[in-house]
Write a protein that holds these residues in place. Structure first.
Motif, PDB file in Angstrom:
ATOM      1  N   ASP A 241      24.494 -11.686 -19.962  1.00 19.53           N
ATOM      2  CA  ASP A 241      23.792 -10.674 -20.745  1.00 19.53           C
ATOM      3  C   ASP A 241      24.190 -10.782 -22.210  1.00 19.53           C
ATOM      4  OD1 ASP A 241      26.165  -9.118 -21.311  1.00 19.53           O
ATOM      5  OD2 ASP A 241      26.020  -8.249 -19.311  1.00 19.53           O
ATOM      6  N   SER A 242      23.476 -10.056 -23.068  1.00 17.37           N
ATOM      7  CA  SER A 242      23.644 -10.224 -24.509  1.00 17.37           C
ATOM      8  C   SER A 242      25.043  -9.849 -24.982  1.00 17.37           C
ATOM      9  CB  SER A 242      22.600  -9.370 -25.248  1.00 17.37           C
ATOM     10  OG  SER A 242      22.732  -8.001 -24.896  1.00 17.37           O
ATOM     11  N   ILE A 243      25.662  -8.857 -24.357  1.00 14.21           N
ATOM     12  CA  ILE A 243      26.995  -8.425 -24.785  1.00 14.21           C
ATOM     13  C   ILE A 243      28.024  -9.512 -24.503  1.00 14.21           C
ATOM     14  CG2 ILE A 243      28.825  -6.730 -24.404  1.00 14.21           C
ATOM     15  CD1 ILE A 243      26.671  -4.676 -23.780  1.00 14.21           C
TER      16      ILE A 243
ATOM     17  N   ILE B 270      31.329 -14.338 -26.202  1.00 15.44           N
ATOM     18  CA  ILE B 270      31.658 -15.753 -26.030  1.00 15.44           C
ATOM     19  C   ILE B 270      31.437 -16.514 -27.328  1.00 15.44           C
ATOM     20  CG2 ILE B 270      30.988 -17.874 -24.831  1.00 15.44           C
ATOM     21  CD1 ILE B 270      30.193 -16.006 -22.450  1.00 15.44           C
ATOM     22  N   GLU B 271      30.342 -16.208 -28.003  1.00 14.49           N
ATOM     23  CA  GLU B 271      30.017 -16.914 -29.241  1.00 14.49           C
ATOM     24  C   GLU B 271      31.073 -16.668 -30.313  1.00 14.49           C
ATOM     25  OE1 GLU B 271      27.958 -19.734 -31.168  1.00 14.49           O
ATOM     26  OE2 GLU B 271      27.567 -19.012 -29.131  1.00 14.49           O
ATOM     27  N   THR B 272      31.676 -15.480 -30.310  1.00 14.47           N
ATOM     28  CA  THR B 272      32.715 -15.213 -31.305  1.00 14.47           C
ATOM     29  C   THR B 272      33.924 -16.113 -31.102  1.00 14.47           C
ATOM     30  OG1 THR B 272      33.699 -13.435 -29.954  1.00 14.47           O
ATOM     31  CG2 THR B 272      32.004 -12.803 -31.551  1.00 14.47           C
TER      32      THR B 272
ATOM     33  N   GLU C 294      35.161 -18.715 -34.043  1.00 12.41           N
ATOM     34  CA  GLU C 294      36.512 -18.699 -34.616  1.00 12.41           C
ATOM     35  C   GLU C 294      37.015 -20.123 -34.842  1.00 12.41           C
ATOM     36  OE1 GLU C 294      39.153 -16.472 -32.198  1.00 12.41           O
ATOM     37  OE2 GLU C 294      38.206 -14.531 -32.619  1.00 12.41           O
ATOM     38  N   TRP C 295      36.785 -20.971 -33.848  1.00 11.55           N
ATOM     39  CA  TRP C 295      37.243 -22.361 -33.962  1.00 11.55           C
ATOM     40  C   TRP C 295      36.395 -23.146 -34.957  1.00 11.55           C
ATOM     41  CZ3 TRP C 295      41.503 -24.668 -31.756  1.00 11.55           C
ATOM     42  CH2 TRP C 295      42.232 -23.874 -30.873  1.00 11.55           C
ATOM     43  N   ALA C 296      35.109 -22.816 -35.041  1.00 10.29           N
ATOM     44  CA  ALA C 296      34.236 -23.512 -35.988  1.00 10.29           C
ATOM     45  C   ALA C 296      34.617 -23.206 -37.435  1.00 10.29           C
ATOM     46  CB  ALA C 296      32.780 -23.124 -35.734  1.00 10.29           C
TER      47      ALA C 296
ATOM     48  N   ARG D  13      31.276 -27.231 -26.508  1.00  7.76           N
ATOM     49  CA  ARG D  13      30.978 -26.749 -27.855  1.00  7.76           C
ATOM     50  C   ARG D  13      32.075 -27.135 -28.844  1.00  7.76           C
ATOM     51  NH1 ARG D  13      27.755 -22.256 -28.742  1.00  7.76           N
ATOM     52  NH2 ARG D  13      28.305 -22.658 -30.931  1.00  7.76           N
ATOM     53  N   LEU D  14      33.317 -27.159 -28.389  1.00  7.82           N
ATOM     54  CA  LEU D  14      34.441 -27.510 -29.263  1.00  7.82           C
ATOM     55  C   LEU D  14      34.681 -29.015 -29.307  1.00  7.82           C
ATOM     56  CD1 LEU D  14      37.003 -24.700 -28.332  1.00  7.82           C
ATOM     57  CD2 LEU D  14      35.312 -24.743 -30.172  1.00  7.82           C
TER      58      LEU D  14
END
Length: 401
Positions: free
Chosen positions: A108-110, A115-117, A121-123, A159-160
């Motif tokens: 879900d969006s929350i 997860i995206e945060t 952070e690493w990006a 992603r990382l």
């Protein structure tokens, strides 16, 4: 040697990223050829060894920072994995970004935003470092089996752009006194040496409450070893723990994880999205997706995927699919009795009138008589007669369609 050009090519490829053991074998072959009088072939291997030495001297150190700022040596497919000393079984599996399934997990969006945060952070590692802060380096993912926890951890690694050293902690447990703690130490030493994400699956297998009267002193020592190694790794690399049983974890384990992410079971809308995702390339009618979502209330993404597989088998094997989706649901519920809630099973195998009433009156499902007819393989008038005259909203156009 008749096939020496092939041998020469193999040696050249092996020396491109050779371990000491590989180099030793090439040297042995060179020396053996020299003793047999094959000076030309021996010289060719000497040239390969010399070239490899020069390349190594001018190459940048393999101890470097990756795009996600992990430190350590670069992990390759030829890197040997540590093994249990008694059984010689590998202590971990390695997954490289190219091997990991493409596409983000469906949450879900929350949860998706949270997860995206972590990834962001690493990006933006450099910007955070300028403010004397660092990205989260430990994450505990918990929830019921089948909610996508392991897939999420692998997707984060992709992603990382980092390989994953994946270990099921129950596989580290040994019947030999002291061996389990040694396996944990060897595993962490290995992970700390390389640029990677350390994924500790089935975390509850070892990280149990230390004051459990059923546990012997050995397990208490194992948990202490795990805690010490988690502390040592905090400044080295990213560690993800996964558990289906969060209540079994020692409170000290929870404190080691900066991020504690619960993956809930999907709601109605997300279940419909998951069903549509796994349905490809079959184009199922929206009314079918909605009913699948309704009947899978309280289930996980993995269970929805299993139901969709049954649907696709029926779609493939039956030329005449007019019997409707309800028969497919009954087939699935019979073969997978634990995957459908008791109330839904009772409706499926009970009086059709009660089932039709439930589908018509449920505000989330929002079925019309035409919808009920489509999923049951009956026409609208038959459904109307089945429901009987005078039922709630039976003659209302906005309900019946």
């Amino acid at each position: 040697m008749e096939h020496f050009p092939i041998v020469q090519a193999l040696c050249r490829a092996a020396m491109a990223d050779a371990s000491p053991a590989t180099r030793k074998q090439v040297e042995r072959l060179r020396d053996a050829l020299a003793r047999d009088g094959s000076s030309k072939e021996s010289g060719a291997l000497t040239s390969i060894l010399t070239t490899a030495d020069r390349t190594h001297e001018i190459a940048p150190s393999r101890i470097e920072r990756s795009r996600s700022k992990a430190v350590g040596e670069v992990l390759t497919r030829s890197t040997p994995v540590p093994v249990d000393r008694e059984t010689a079984a590998a202590l971990a599996d390695i997954f490289f970004p190219a091997d990991i399934q493409q596409g983000a997990p469906l949450f879900d969006s929350i949860v998706s935003y949270a997860i995206e945060t972590i990834v962001e952070e690493w990006a933006h590692y450099d910007a955070m470092s300028a403010l004397d802060i660092r990205p989260s380096k430990t994450c505990l993912i918990y929830g019921e089996p089948g909610t996508g926890k392991t897939r999420l951890a692998l997707w984060i690694a992709q992603r990382l752009d980092l390989p994953v050293i994946s270990v099921k902690l129950d596989g580290l447990v040994s019947s030999f006194l002291g061996t389990t703690a040694r396996n944990i130490g060897n595993l962490f030493n290995f992970a700390n040496r390389y640029q990677c994400i350390l994924l500790l699956d089935e975390f509850d297998a070892i990280a149990k409450v230390r004051d459990d009267p059923q546990e012997v002193g050995e397990i208490k020592r194992v948990v202490n070893t795990l805690l010490q190694n988690l502390d040592l790794r905090r400044d080295v690399g990213f560690t993800i723990g996964i558990t289906n049983h969060p209540k079994l974890l020692d409170p000290a384990i929870w404190r080691r994880f900066e991020v504690q992410l619960e993956i809930p079971k999907p709601d109605f809308d997300l279940r419909r999205v998951i069903a549509a995702h796994f349905m490809k390339p079959v184009q199922a009618p929206d009314v079918h997706l909605r009913l699948i979502s309704w009947f899978t209330e309280g289930t996980t993404g993995a269970e929805i995927e299993s139901l969709v597989r049954t649907y696709k088998k029926v779609f493939t094997l039956r030329d005449d699919n007019k019997k409707g989706l309800l028969d497919t649901l009954r087939q699935f519920a019979t073969l997978n009795s634990a995957r459908i809630k008791t109330e839904r099973r009772a409706l499926l195998f009970g009086d059709s009138k009660l089932l039709f009433q439930a589908m018509r009156d449920d505000p989330i499902l929002g079925f019309t008589l035409a919808d009920i007819g489509e999923v049951s393989g009956r026409d609208k008038s038959t459904v109307s007669r089945q429901l009987g005259r005078g039922t709630k909203s039976s003659d209302s156009e906005n309900v019946n369609g």
